[in-house]
Design a protein around this motif. Structure first.
Motif, PDB file in Angstrom:
ATOM      1  N   TRP A 145     -32.041  63.181 -14.687  1.00  0.00           N
ATOM      2  CA  TRP A 145     -33.005  62.428 -13.876  1.00  0.00           C
ATOM      3  C   TRP A 145     -32.551  60.990 -13.621  1.00  0.00           C
ATOM      4  N   HIS A 146     -31.489  60.598 -14.265  1.00  0.00           N
ATOM      5  CA  HIS A 146     -30.985  59.240 -14.018  1.00  0.00           C
ATOM      6  C   HIS A 146     -29.895  59.236 -12.970  1.00  0.00           C
ATOM      7  N   ARG A 147     -29.370  60.395 -12.659  1.00  0.00           N
ATOM      8  CA  ARG A 147     -28.305  60.458 -11.676  1.00  0.00           C
ATOM      9  C   ARG A 147     -28.822  60.967 -10.326  1.00  0.00           C
ATOM     10  N   CYS A 148     -29.904  61.747 -10.350  1.00  0.00           N
ATOM     11  CA  CYS A 148     -30.452  62.351  -9.133  1.00  0.00           C
ATOM     12  C   CYS A 148     -30.780  61.274  -8.106  1.00  0.00           C
ATOM     13  N   ILE A 149     -30.309  61.471  -6.868  1.00  0.00           N
ATOM     14  CA  ILE A 149     -30.593  60.496  -5.814  1.00  0.00           C
ATOM     15  C   ILE A 149     -31.804  60.911  -4.971  1.00  0.00           C
ATOM     16  N   GLY A 150     -32.363  62.080  -5.270  1.00  0.00           N
ATOM     17  CA  GLY A 150     -33.576  62.512  -4.565  1.00  0.00           C
ATOM     18  C   GLY A 150     -33.326  62.999  -3.155  1.00  0.00           C
ATOM     19  N   CYS A 151     -32.172  63.657  -2.926  1.00  0.00           N
ATOM     20  CA  CYS A 151     -31.889  64.149  -1.562  1.00  0.00           C
ATOM     21  C   CYS A 151     -32.592  65.470  -1.292  1.00  0.00           C
ATOM     22  N   ARG A 152     -33.012  66.161  -2.347  1.00  0.00           N
ATOM     23  CA  ARG A 152     -33.778  67.411  -2.248  1.00  0.00           C
ATOM     24  C   ARG A 152     -32.981  68.564  -1.637  1.00  0.00           C
ATOM     25  N   SER A 164     -39.320  70.893  -8.177  1.00  0.00           N
ATOM     26  CA  SER A 164     -40.348  69.993  -7.662  1.00  0.00           C
ATOM     27  C   SER A 164     -39.751  68.613  -7.482  1.00  0.00           C
ATOM     28  N   PHE A 165     -40.218  67.922  -6.451  1.00  0.00           N
ATOM     29  CA  PHE A 165     -39.775  66.560  -6.195  1.00  0.00           C
ATOM     30  C   PHE A 165     -40.937  65.628  -6.520  1.00  0.00           C
ATOM     31  N   PHE A 167     -42.965  63.099  -5.426  1.00  0.00           N
ATOM     32  CA  PHE A 167     -43.304  62.361  -4.208  1.00  0.00           C
ATOM     33  C   PHE A 167     -43.999  61.043  -4.531  1.00  0.00           C
ATOM     34  N   THR A 185     -39.432  59.379 -12.997  1.00  0.00           N
ATOM     35  CA  THR A 185     -39.804  58.352 -12.039  1.00  0.00           C
ATOM     36  C   THR A 185     -40.034  59.004 -10.679  1.00  0.00           C
ATOM     37  N   LYS A 186     -40.627  58.278  -9.761  1.00  0.00           N
ATOM     38  CA  LYS A 186     -40.768  58.829  -8.402  1.00  0.00           C
ATOM     39  C   LYS A 186     -39.378  58.981  -7.792  1.00  0.00           C
ATOM     40  N   GLY A 187     -39.253  59.958  -6.877  1.00  0.00           N
ATOM     41  CA  GLY A 187     -38.003  60.091  -6.129  1.00  0.00           C
ATOM     42  C   GLY A 187     -36.930  60.924  -6.781  1.00  0.00           C
ATOM     43  N   VAL A 188     -37.233  61.652  -7.873  1.00  0.00           N
ATOM     44  CA  VAL A 188     -36.235  62.560  -8.447  1.00  0.00           C
ATOM     45  C   VAL A 188     -36.802  63.980  -8.515  1.00  0.00           C
TER      46      VAL A 188
END
Lengths: 254, 384
Positions: A145-152, A164-165, A167, A185-188
């Motif tokens: 969860w610290h590396r995820c950039i949230g591109c989905r 799940s993302f 939001f 955090t939000k965005g991952v």
């Protein structure tokens, strides 16, 4: 101190050389430990879910509550922004191809627990552009969860809707925070981790322990004598969309 | 190198236009700050429809960027001299479009501060990695080609030989950016709507139609507001390219529709039904029909000899609107509805989402204005 161009170039060259040496030396030191593990057969964690036992206690959500509490899964009212690790859908939704039009309505409406399938060849890890999600040697599909950039991209790739993302900031939606597990955090993106934090302590996944019906059987699929392997040998089991070639580690006894 | 001084001298009309664009950019930026603060929850996206307008617009503008090849190829490979005054416009359009693409991806990220992780942890198994490489390479190629040829032109000297080599490299490169973008979608086993080999050819056909449509419109606008004349012959040839690319695109869509509906596998038909079935409360269906009708109207105009000249701007607008709706909205959203579990979740972009998209459009328009201003100033100087 004044750095001349010559100095700078020499320093950069030396640093590069040092970094290169480190890369070259590291693999040379590794085979020793790897050889130690190779004698043991690698573990392949998997799960068998007995839907017959689950149907006996309709409306029970013990597994879901245990999972949510253990992993700080937020309870978001807005369906569009939900975060789900372990949840239920109707049998007809989960196994659309296992339907015929003449079975009792009751069967199609029975609830089926859903979670990440921890696939043998996961499409989600294949598409991740940052290796924020990857498959461990023991078969567990992990998330950083610290590396995820949230591109989905992984959300689009998962054929099971298991991801799940966030939001929104999930923390206000967690009733009571379990200090032993990180909040997100939000965005991952997040999903079921097969309770790897409990496995590391020699425990079974939280859903397995919480279920009063013993619906979930968890164990090493690589071990022919393990509990899930015995069940799979004795009874007819199905997997979710095996035709896609993902190789789910979760099977269902119908 | 960039000849930015040329962009600093302009009529009041030029400055007012740029100021208007800056206002839209500022508004979009405010919306983006809000998204950054609250998360992507302020968009219309959801757990089931996890990509929407941003990614669809990204896809559409990769097509616009790739379409520069439709002026570069005739000019550099076939030495079509009438494309001399239009080629550089196509290249600058590509630069602006790629920058818009990068912005659309950026605003779609949940954790934009970590975007460099794509470079720190390169993942060649991910198509997104290759998309990044092909897009940034294409941006670099076009920037070097466009500015070097313009500079040579200003100094009234022939462009260096190596420019021709770069231009030739940029031709397959342009094809690659849109192919890789199609592969982003068509390689996903669980999304049957995109799981078709026709997706990449279809992307290219629609790109080579929508891009020239936009370029023709831009040339016509330049003729009106700045008196810049592009050879009629070049416009005519570009219009032919646009016409046939559009026809091929419609053909590809029909081919896909045949396979889907004749085979009648529910998993495949459901997406089409969601997108095109009117009266089912599907909020996108009317727009998909607008897109289809625009496509038919455009083709009728473009294939009728009496109309194709007089109504060319109208046909270009119809082509652009049709493909913008089809590719810039429906194609991406349609892949998510119904979800793999068969659930139908509606998606409608929210006001902040439109605001951010408008802001990125304004960035694109701003860049185009400045680039074209530089080109026109250099050429005016030479002619006077």
């Amino acid at each position: 101190m004044k750095i001349t161009r010559k100095h700078f170039l020499r320093l950069s060259g030396l640093s590069l050389l040092a970094a290169g040496c480190k890369q070259a030396v590291r693999p040379a030191t590794q085979p020793v430990s790897a050889a130690g593990n190779a004698s043991q057969q690698p573990i392949h964690w998997g799960m068998v879910i007995d839907l017959g036992k689950c149907r006996e206690k309709e409306g029970c959500k013990a597994c879901i509550h245990a999972c949510n509490a253990a992993h700080n899964v937020p309870q978001i009212a807005d369906r569009a922004h939900e975060v789900k690790w372990l949840w239920t859908e109707t049998f007809g939704t989960v196994f659309p191809s296992a339907q015929n039009n003449f079975a009792p309505q009751r069967d199609a409406a029975a609830m089926v627990p859903l979670l990440c399938n921890h696939c043998a060849d996961p499409p989600c890890t294949r598409v991740c552009p940052t290796q924020a999600t990857w498959k461990r040697d023991d078969g567990i599909v992990m998330m950083d969860w610290h590396r995820c950039i949230g591109c989905r991209y992984c959300v689009a790739a998962c054929p099971y809707g298991s991801r799940s993302f966030n939001f929104e900031d999930p923390r206000p939606s967690i009733a009571s925070i379990n200090p032993d597990f990180p909040t997100r955090t939000k965005g991952v993106v997040e999903k079921c981790n097969f309770c790897e934090e409990r496995l590391a302590r020699g425990l079974k996944p939280a859903c397995v322990d919480a279920c009063p019906q013993h619906v979930f059987t968890f164990g090493d699929l690589a071990d022919t004598d393990s509990e899930p392997r015995q069940l799979l040998r004795e009874r007819f089991a199905v997997q979710r969309e095996p035709e896609l070639g993902t190789g789910p580690s979760v099977s269902y006894l119908v | 190198m960039l000849m930015l001084d040329k962009a600093l001298k302009g009529s009041p009309r030029y400055w007012v236009w740029l100021l208007c664009l800056l206002c839209v950019i500022a508004a979009g930026f405010c919306f983006y700050l809000r998204q950054l603060d609250l998360g992507l929850g302020i968009t219309g996206l959801s757990r089931d429809v996890s990509w929407g307008l941003y990614i669809a617009q990204f896809t559409f503008f990769v097509g616009v960027a790739a379409s520069a090849v439709m002026v570069v190829l005739p000019y550099y490979l076939h030495s079509e001299k009438q494309f001399a005054r239009i080629t550089i416009l196509g290249e600058f359009l590509a630069i602006a479009a790629v920058i818009m693409c990068i912005l659309f991806i950026f605003v779609d990220l949940g954790q934009p501060a970590r975007v460099l992780n794509i470079i720190f942890y390169p993942s060649p198994r991910s198509l997104m990695f290759w998309d990044m490489i092909s897009l940034s390479g294409y941006l670099l190629l076009n920037a070097v080609i466009a500015f070097t040829t313009l500079r040579a032109e200003r100094e009234a000297s022939p462009a260096p030989e190596w420019i021709k080599i770069l231009a030739l490299i940029s031709i397959p490169w342009a094809i690659s950016i849109h192919t890789v973008t199609a592969f982003l979608y068509s390689g996903l086993a669980g999304r049957s709507f995109w799981l078709t080999a026709i997706l990449a050819p279809r992307f290219l056909a629609s790109a080579f139609s929508s891009g020239p449509a936009l370029l023709i419109l831009l040339c016509l606008v330049l003729g009106k507001v700045a008196g810049y004349r592009v050879a009629d012959d070049a416009i005519r040839k570009l219009a032919i390219i646009m016409t046939y690319a559009m026809a091929i695109n419609v053909f590809f869509v029909l081919v896909e529709a045949f396979t889907v509906f004749y085979a009648a596998i529910p998993e495949h038909t459901e997406h089409f039904k969601y997108l095109y079935l009117l009266g089912g409360g599907h909020n996108l269906a009317p727009w998909m029909w607008v897109s289809a009708l625009c496509a038919i109207a455009a083709l009728v105009i473009l294939f009728t000899p009496a109309w194709r000249r007089a109504l060319l701007p109208v046909a270009c607008i119809l082509v652009f609107v049709s493909l913008w709706l089809e590719k810039g909205l429906g194609l991406i959203v349609g892949g998510f509805v119904p979800s793999p579990l068969g659930l139908v979740t509606h998606y409608a972009p929210t006001l902040p989402e439109w605001g951010i998209v408008a802001g990125i459009w304004a960035v694109g328009a701003f860049l185009i204005t400045v680039f074209y201003k530089i080109v026109l100033s250099v050429r005016e100087e030479l002619e006077s």
